[in-house]
Write an enzyme that holds these catalytic residues in place. Sequence first.
Site, PDB file in Angstrom:
ATOM      1  NE  ARG A  62      -1.456  -2.427   2.951  1.00  0.00           N
ATOM      2  CZ  ARG A  62      -1.709  -3.772   2.715  1.00  0.00           C
ATOM      3  NH1 ARG A  62      -2.792  -3.840   2.144  1.00  0.00           N
ATOM      4  NH2 ARG A  62      -0.804  -4.357   2.982  1.00  0.00           N
ATOM      5  CB  THR A  63       3.514   2.534   2.321  1.00  0.00           C
ATOM      6  OG1 THR A  63       2.795   2.103   3.322  1.00  0.00           O
ATOM      7  CG2 THR A  63       4.189   4.058   2.505  1.00  0.00           C
ATOM      8  CE  LYS A  92      27.154  -3.475  -6.776  1.00  0.00           C
ATOM      9  NZ  LYS A  92      27.313  -2.615  -7.957  1.00  0.00           N
ATOM     10  NE  ARG A 113       7.369   0.689   4.798  1.00  0.00           N
ATOM     11  CZ  ARG A 113       6.319   0.326   4.665  1.00  0.00           C
ATOM     12  NH1 ARG A 113       5.900  -0.982   4.305  1.00  0.00           N
ATOM     13  NH2 ARG A 113       5.284   1.027   4.994  1.00  0.00           N
ATOM     14  CG  HIS A 141       3.784   4.151   8.316  1.00  0.00           C
ATOM     15  ND1 HIS A 141       4.171   4.864   7.529  1.00  0.00           N
ATOM     16  CD2 HIS A 141       3.459   2.819   7.795  1.00  0.00           C
ATOM     17  CE1 HIS A 141       3.538   4.397   6.235  1.00  0.00           C
ATOM     18  NE2 HIS A 141       3.207   2.975   6.749  1.00  0.00           N
TER      19      HIS A 141
END
Length: 314
Positions: A62-63, A92, A113, A141
């Site tokens: 969703r986000t 890396k 995120r 959030h």
Amino acid sequence: MEVGVSSRLTPHVLSTTQFIDRSLLDHLFERTAAFKQVKAWQQTKPLSGKVVATIFYEPSTRTRLSFESAVLTLGGQIISTESAGHFSSAAKGETLEDTIRVVSAYADAIVLRHPDVGAAERAAAVSNVPIINAGDGLGEHPSQALLDLFTIHELKARLDGLTIALVGDLRYGRTVHSLSTLLSQYDVAVYGVAPPQIPMPDKYKTPRYKPADTLNAVLPECDVIYMTRIQKERFESVADYDAVKDFFVLDNTVMKQAKRDAIILHPLPRVNELAPEVDADPRAKYFEQAANGKYVRMALLEWVLTPGLGDASG
Ligand code: NCD
């Protein structure tokens, strides 16, 4: 971190503490409602010529997709790396700071995120462009909390005077941390219904917060029932997770205790805590809530990327 409208100077979106400002919330929600009323192809294109990067080191449906849909609808363009831990140079050994320094040369804003608390603040410290926190581990959030608050206000027509149950993983669930911070500026009674092992951290409690150990005891009083998933990925061991995973399950039998005009919300994804049979209950509003995510993020992107146009203070 500067808070409120003063964050106009540094338009990162890192925490809901920045939105402890009703005039800013009123502005964002007015813009959200306006975006919701207009068909996508009729929208103005305030992000025309802007590039937004979405960098996700943790899973998301969703986000990420609602942010991307919001950018595209507003006329902007997207560059993106999902599973950034595997598919970006993090694999890396590149630091978050170096990745952000580089991407901030390619984009006008970065939606991030990351599994670490404070990652968005670290990113903001080295970024030339606004950072939007799309979840920093068990921290916050903010855009989810904004869409949660918008949905509550839209469906209940008020915030002051409501009784709200936050149910499930209050310790590791970042959505309830951010939502609780926003709720603290309203006259709401909040019941924190959590297994004793995963209570709400003190710093996120609202002034009228009360812990509760059963859902049945508080349900008859609640206007809003906000369910959350037990955050399996944050537990130290499977045994610790198994001990709490099915503590509270909302099903049709439990819903018999709830008010007739209560609403059920959930940031999604759900696991066992919310039975699919509840979807047919007219009080189930979590898919409407998820749909609002796009419009709230449109308002947020406009506010961040078009100073003046999307500015509460004019
Ligand atoms: C939440 C999250 O990522 O914190 N999901 C979302 O963004 N809607 C909730 C969760 O994962 O349980």
